[in-house]
Design a protein around this motif. Sequence first.
Motif, short mmCIF file in Angstrom:
data_model
loop_
_atom_site.label_atom_id
_atom_site.label_comp_id
_atom_site.label_asym_id
_atom_site.label_seq_id
_atom_site.Cartn_x
_atom_site.Cartn_y
_atom_site.Cartn_z
N TYR A 1 -12.32 -0.87 -48.10
CA TYR A 1 -11.74 -2.17 -48.43
C TYR A 1 -10.21 -2.14 -48.46
O TYR A 1 -9.60 -1.14 -48.84
CB TYR A 1 -12.22 -2.62 -49.81
N PHE A 2 -9.66 -3.28 -48.12
CA PHE A 2 -8.25 -3.62 -48.33
C PHE A 2 -8.27 -4.91 -49.14
O PHE A 2 -8.71 -5.95 -48.64
CB PHE A 2 -7.56 -3.81 -46.98
N VAL A 3 -7.85 -4.84 -50.41
CA VAL A 3 -8.06 -5.95 -51.35
C VAL A 3 -6.77 -6.71 -51.60
O VAL A 3 -5.72 -6.11 -51.89
CB VAL A 3 -8.59 -5.43 -52.70
N ARG A 4 -6.84 -8.05 -51.51
CA ARG A 4 -5.68 -8.89 -51.80
C ARG A 4 -6.08 -9.97 -52.81
O ARG A 4 -7.17 -10.53 -52.74
CB ARG A 4 -5.17 -9.54 -50.51
N LEU A 5 -5.14 -10.24 -53.72
CA LEU A 5 -5.33 -11.26 -54.75
C LEU A 5 -4.27 -12.33 -54.58
O LEU A 5 -3.10 -12.03 -54.30
CB LEU A 5 -5.21 -10.65 -56.14
N THR A 6 -4.66 -13.59 -54.77
CA THR A 6 -3.73 -14.71 -54.63
C THR A 6 -4.02 -15.77 -55.70
O THR A 6 -5.15 -15.92 -56.14
CB THR A 6 -3.87 -15.38 -53.24
N PRO A 7 -2.98 -16.53 -56.10
CA PRO A 7 -3.20 -17.60 -57.06
C PRO A 7 -3.80 -18.86 -56.44
O PRO A 7 -4.21 -19.76 -57.14
CB PRO A 7 -1.80 -17.88 -57.61
N GLU A 8 -3.82 -18.94 -55.10
CA GLU A 8 -4.44 -20.07 -54.41
C GLU A 8 -5.27 -19.55 -53.24
O GLU A 8 -5.17 -18.39 -52.86
CB GLU A 8 -3.38 -21.06 -53.91
N SER A 9 -6.09 -20.43 -52.68
CA SER A 9 -7.05 -19.98 -51.65
C SER A 9 -6.41 -19.92 -50.27
O SER A 9 -6.86 -20.56 -49.33
CB SER A 9 -8.27 -20.90 -51.64
N HIS A 10 -5.33 -19.18 -50.16
CA HIS A 10 -4.69 -18.93 -48.88
C HIS A 10 -4.01 -17.58 -48.97
O HIS A 10 -3.13 -17.37 -49.81
CB HIS A 10 -3.66 -20.02 -48.56
N VAL A 11 -4.41 -16.65 -48.11
CA VAL A 11 -3.89 -15.29 -48.16
C VAL A 11 -2.83 -15.12 -47.09
O VAL A 11 -3.08 -15.41 -45.92
CB VAL A 11 -5.02 -14.27 -47.95
N SER A 12 -1.66 -14.64 -47.48
CA SER A 12 -0.59 -14.40 -46.51
C SER A 12 0.18 -13.16 -46.91
O SER A 12 -0.31 -12.32 -47.67
CB SER A 12 0.33 -15.63 -46.42
N HIS A 13 1.43 -13.03 -46.42
CA HIS A 13 2.22 -11.81 -46.63
C HIS A 13 2.45 -11.51 -48.11
O HIS A 13 2.64 -10.35 -48.48
CB HIS A 13 3.59 -11.95 -45.95
N ASP A 14 2.49 -12.53 -48.96
CA ASP A 14 2.87 -12.31 -50.35
C ASP A 14 1.68 -12.08 -51.28
O ASP A 14 1.84 -12.12 -52.51
CB ASP A 14 3.71 -13.48 -50.86
N ALA A 15 0.49 -11.84 -50.73
CA ALA A 15 -0.66 -11.51 -51.58
C ALA A 15 -0.43 -10.18 -52.28
O ALA A 15 0.28 -9.29 -51.78
CB ALA A 15 -1.92 -11.46 -50.72
N LEU A 16 -1.05 -10.02 -53.44
CA LEU A 16 -0.96 -8.77 -54.20
C LEU A 16 -2.10 -7.85 -53.79
O LEU A 16 -3.27 -8.23 -53.83
CB LEU A 16 -1.03 -9.07 -55.71
N VAL A 17 -1.76 -6.63 -53.41
CA VAL A 17 -2.75 -5.65 -52.94
C VAL A 17 -3.06 -4.67 -54.07
O VAL A 17 -2.14 -4.13 -54.70
CB VAL A 17 -2.23 -4.89 -51.72
#
Length: 411
Positions: A385-401
């Motif tokens: 897995y490569f896991v990303r967290l976001t405050p909204e339902s759109h994942v981009s460069h600024d997601a937290l891994v």
Amino acid sequence: MDVPEVRPLQVADPLEDETLFRELTYRFLIWDPFVSGSRRVDLHPLILPRGLHDTARRAAEATVRSIARVARLAHEEPEEARVYALHPDVSALAAASHRAGDTAALVRVDLLLGDDGAFHPCEVNADCPGGFNEAFGLPRLARSAGFLGGENPTVVVDHLARRLVALARGGTVGLVFATAYAEDLQVCAFIKRRVEALGARAIFVSPTAPRASPDGALRVRGGERIDVLYRFYPIEEMAAQGNVRDYVRAVESGKLRTLSSFAQVYGQSKLSFARAWTRDPEAAREARIPATFAFGDIEVERIIDERAAWVVKRAFGRVGDEVLVGALASADEWAGLVREVARLVRRGDSWIAQRFIPQRTISTVWGPRYVTLGAYVLDGTFAGYFVRLTPESHVSHDALVVPAFVEGAPS
């Protein structure tokens, strides 16, 4: 219902520890730990219940099977291939790999946690997925920071290195990337270390440098042969390069193998999800792929009127770019965006309209967050897995891994 959670470590900010931060930078080559002034990576681990991990793994593998079947149709049926509107150079590269049996595939399936508690694939990166430094390094740093539980399911880096060495058959691995970008170099430098640890030779290569010699082999640096190409460079960016025919000749002669294979280009296009629903709907449903359509197959006014129900994506967009989420836009903004996409489609650009996946948030140390599981699948088999967290339902460069573990005893 089993739900994942981010479990806090005893230390609120473990990467303030200078030793851990140096490991992040020098051992795992993560040179861009901040974006827009905020940390892009952290060590508090995502814990997946084992049953949910099993369903995510199966969903990822089923998605890859579904997309592979659709891609095979594009290789076999000229009319199907034309739907993707590829540049002739890109089509030539894909056809060369397909004809030569050059089919190695490393795919990352992006899975969203739906409000039904299941993971749903929203797209795949079948061409040159990244995230390896984080996927390998963050779980190890979490252990160093005191996390003792869980099983680390991610083996993609070492399996990829072994696959490259096997494909090279004693020869040289050429790692191709956009030489102007440090974030691309850090990925290839890390893979190079792992390949060389297995005793193989690996070199960095600019995408425009290789040329075919009279014997059909691909060579650089005044004659050094490349036997397998690890390509961290989008295939669509290779269109109109002066050496495309050299790549084609080397692959067709059997003297060059590629990973991911040029043949994976159809799966890289987000249009493949629409084609799966058109050509193989039963498999698309089995994989939980949301209903997806070529943009021109849905009335523009319907997409505008049903704003919260749609996501619009460019077929070859990457890293969250050119992904338009109706639920995150105002009615006026959405109407303008959709009409602009319609204009681009009339000019020949390729976009899709995909049903929005209602998501649920999970508990994290930073508050409620949406999770996107990037599930690696190497030659059809789940690899981590490569896991990303976001405050909204759109994942981009600024997601937290963050690192991922499966609940249970440590492996």
